[in-house]
Design a protein around this motif. Structure first.
Motif, PDB file in Angstrom:
ATOM      1  N   ARG A 130       0.801  -7.982   1.242  1.00  0.00           N
ATOM      2  CA  ARG A 130      -0.145  -8.747   0.445  1.00  0.00           C
ATOM      3  C   ARG A 130      -0.855  -7.892  -0.592  1.00  0.00           C
ATOM      4  O   ARG A 130      -1.457  -8.414  -1.534  1.00  0.00           O
ATOM      5  N   THR A 131      -0.802  -6.569  -0.438  1.00  0.00           N
ATOM      6  CA  THR A 131      -1.454  -5.688  -1.414  1.00  0.00           C
ATOM      7  C   THR A 131      -0.445  -4.853  -2.210  1.00  0.00           C
ATOM      8  O   THR A 131      -0.805  -4.261  -3.217  1.00  0.00           O
ATOM      9  N   SER A 132       0.805  -4.811  -1.779  1.00  0.00           N
ATOM     10  CA  SER A 132       1.834  -4.032  -2.480  1.00  0.00           C
ATOM     11  C   SER A 132       2.572  -4.910  -3.490  1.00  0.00           C
ATOM     12  O   SER A 132       2.826  -6.090  -3.229  1.00  0.00           O
ATOM     13  N   PRO A 133       2.955  -4.343  -4.643  1.00  0.00           N
ATOM     14  CA  PRO A 133       3.726  -5.123  -5.620  1.00  0.00           C
ATOM     15  C   PRO A 133       5.033  -5.670  -5.053  1.00  0.00           C
ATOM     16  O   PRO A 133       5.494  -6.731  -5.476  1.00  0.00           O
ATOM     17  N   VAL A 134       5.625  -4.983  -4.075  1.00  0.00           N
ATOM     18  CA  VAL A 134       6.905  -5.458  -3.533  1.00  0.00           C
ATOM     19  C   VAL A 134       6.732  -6.719  -2.702  1.00  0.00           C
ATOM     20  O   VAL A 134       7.711  -7.409  -2.406  1.00  0.00           O
ATOM     21  N   GLY A 135       5.501  -7.032  -2.319  1.00  0.00           N
ATOM     22  CA  GLY A 135       5.248  -8.253  -1.562  1.00  0.00           C
ATOM     23  C   GLY A 135       4.979  -9.457  -2.431  1.00  0.00           C
ATOM     24  O   GLY A 135       4.971 -10.589  -1.936  1.00  0.00           O
ATOM     25  N   ALA A 136       4.781  -9.240  -3.742  1.00  0.00           N
ATOM     26  CA  ALA A 136       4.402 -10.335  -4.637  1.00  0.00           C
ATOM     27  C   ALA A 136       5.404 -11.488  -4.651  1.00  0.00           C
ATOM     28  O   ALA A 136       4.994 -12.658  -4.708  1.00  0.00           O
ATOM     29  N   PRO A 137       6.723 -11.246  -4.608  1.00  0.00           N
ATOM     30  CA  PRO A 137       7.653 -12.385  -4.651  1.00  0.00           C
ATOM     31  C   PRO A 137       7.741 -13.160  -3.339  1.00  0.00           C
ATOM     32  O   PRO A 137       8.343 -14.237  -3.310  1.00  0.00           O
TER      33      PRO A 137
END
Length: 504
Positions: A130-137
């Motif tokens: 939820r805080t890492s860019p890789v979790g955005a999608p």
């Protein structure tokens, strides 16, 4: 020079990754090699993979530690030997409640990191999605996960490069040539070949045969070679879909599914996402095969289970399928069938061996080839030692295996190339790109232009050096420019190839 009528040492049947890898290894050890492929190189299974050089994280679940260790070692080696067509990827593994527990994933990744005796790629780590860019999608319900390293490979180009290097070391590579029958006769194997274009037939002789026919390995063993064997192949169909880019970033995703399978979502050709694969038992003719509507829906559902952006069958811009010839270990579940390889040797109690290749995976093809030649070594006492572990593939001899440095040098030396074309050429051909440019000072010097930055100079190179004959050979196996080429440009390319063939 050898007499053309002299018997070959080795007749290799099959122009996929295993056949070309064995031909390359054998030619480099001094054997006189003839490889026959009834279609194009990598036309079937070897161009239909998920295009990963990886240890196989999920194989740990089936306790295949030797296979994973060997694959991880090969991952590091191949990354050095072919840095243009193989490069690192970071994989995001979300933890999904109700599936494999987090502690199991953590232990698996710990083993994965440490089974590699020499590791140059970054190890695994936990990530807060939820805080890492890789979790955005991903969907908001997925809050934690892991990140680890593996590699991408241009699979069909890996096959072609092995064939090119085999030829450079003396092997004869014949595409569109079928081995119709082979029998032990008068102290040698006698084989009947058919040119698939002209229908002409001829006979050749060899001291040994390698059956690397992939999904047709059993058919070739019992029919073409007339050899009985207890080893059996289990055919598993794997399908992939390609959609427009689902997310930003260079990371790939490995997604757990309720049926205990995993499905990858991988950045593809810069503007697309590759999704796969399925594992479906298959009993029909091995090729060519197509994805079923059920497989398409299954892969879409896999994405919709984890990604915020939903997709459906209408979003698929391309799909491909292949049949994997796995060794039949009697596993009940198709996903659990071993990806390890078995080499079955028959010499009829004499000195005319037939070696058949069952199973295997693209990552371990080089070691498979070494093991195959080791099996044949007793029949060739003057065989040179193993050598492929330190020999770059064509185009891969870059200082420090540094692709970015090579690309920068190419951009300086050929400033007229559009940035995307320069990158594509460098990725496909590495240091062999110079042979395509051949002193060109502007785009016009490269001749007729087709869609996607494809030039006549590149087409001529593919015909002369890479056995390309048709538009499909070029647009879908030597490249993936078919994703960017319209029907009109494809027709112009086909017409150009026809004119070239008629003028030859």
């Amino acid at each position: 020079m050898r007499d053309p009528a002299e018997a070959h040492d080795l007749l290799v049947i099959g122009g996929g990754i295993n056949g070309t890898g064995i031909a390359r290894d054998a030619a480099g050890r001094g054997l006189r090699v003839l490889l026959c492929e009834r279609g194009d190189l990598a036309e079937f299974t070897s161009s239909s993979s998920t295009k990963l050089i990886h240890g196989g994280l999920r194989y740990l679940e089936y306790y295949e530690f030797r296979l994973v260790r060997e694959a991880l070692a090969e991952r590091e080696r191949l990354l050095r030997l072919a840095p243009h067509i193989i490069w690192p990827l970071r994989f995001v593994l979300p933890h999904d409640e109700g599936l494999r527990p987090a502690w199991m994933l953590r232990i698996g990744l710990f083993l994965y990191d440490h089974l590699a005796r020499l590791r140059t790629l970054p190890g695994s780590e936990s990530v807060r999605l939820r805080t890492s860019p890789v979790g955005a999608p991903l969907q908001e319900r997925l809050t934690r996960g892991f990140v680890y390293s593996d590699c991408w490979v241009e699979d069909s180009r890996l096959v072609v490069l092995n064939a090119m290097d085999a030829r450079a070391r003396g092997a004869e590579i014949r595409t569109r040539t079928a081995v119709e029958a082979a029998r032990r006769t008068d102290g040698l194997w006698s084989a009947s070949l058919r040119d698939m274009a002209s229908g002409r037939t001829e006979s050749v002789r060899a001291r040994a045969v390698v059956n690397a026919a992939g999904p047709w390995v059993s058919e070739t063993l019992g029919g073409t070679l007339g050899v009985n064997s207890r080893a059996a192949v289990r055919l598993i169909k794997g399908s992939h879909i390609v959609v427009r880019k689902l997310y930003e970033g260079d990371q790939a995703y490995i997604l757990q599914q309720p049926d205990k399978r995993i499905v990858f979502a991988i950045p593809y050709e810069r503007d697309f996402t590759l999704i796969g694969t399925t594992d479906v038992p298959y009993e029909d003719d091995p090729g060519p095969v197509r994805i079923s509507p059920e497989e398409t829906q299954y892969l879409c559902d896999c994405i919709n289970r984890s990604f915020a952006k939903r997709i459906g069958p209408d979003d698929v811009v391309w799909s491909y399928s292949g049949v994997r010839p796995l060794y039949d270990d009697a596993a009940a579940n198709a996903s659990a069938v071993t990806r390890d390889y078995v080499l079955d040797l028959d010499d009829a109690g004499g000195a005319l061996p037939a070696l058949s290749v069952f199973g295997g995976k693209i990552t371990t093809y080089r070691r498979l080839a070494e093991h195959a030649i080791e099996k044949l070594a007793p029949y060739f006492p003057d065989l040179a030692p193993a050598w492929t572990g330190e020999a770059p593939l064509p185009g891969g001899a870059m200082p420090g295996a540094d692709f970015d440095a090579y690309l920068a040098a190419l951009r300086r030396d050929a400033p007229f190339l559009p940035e995307e074309t320069a990158r594509r050429l460098a990725r496909a051909y590495g240091t062999e790109t110079r042979a395509i440019l051949d002193g060109a000072r502007n785009l016009a010097d490269l001749g007729e232009s087709f869609d996607g930055g494809l030039s006549a100079a590149e087409v001529d190179y593919l015909v002369a050096r890479e056995w390309a004959r048709s538009a499909d050979d070029i647009l879908w196996r030597r490249s993936k420019l078919g994703l960017r080429t319209g029907p009109e440009s494809a027709a112009r390319l086909a017409a150009y190839l026809t004119r070239k063939a008629e003028a030859a």
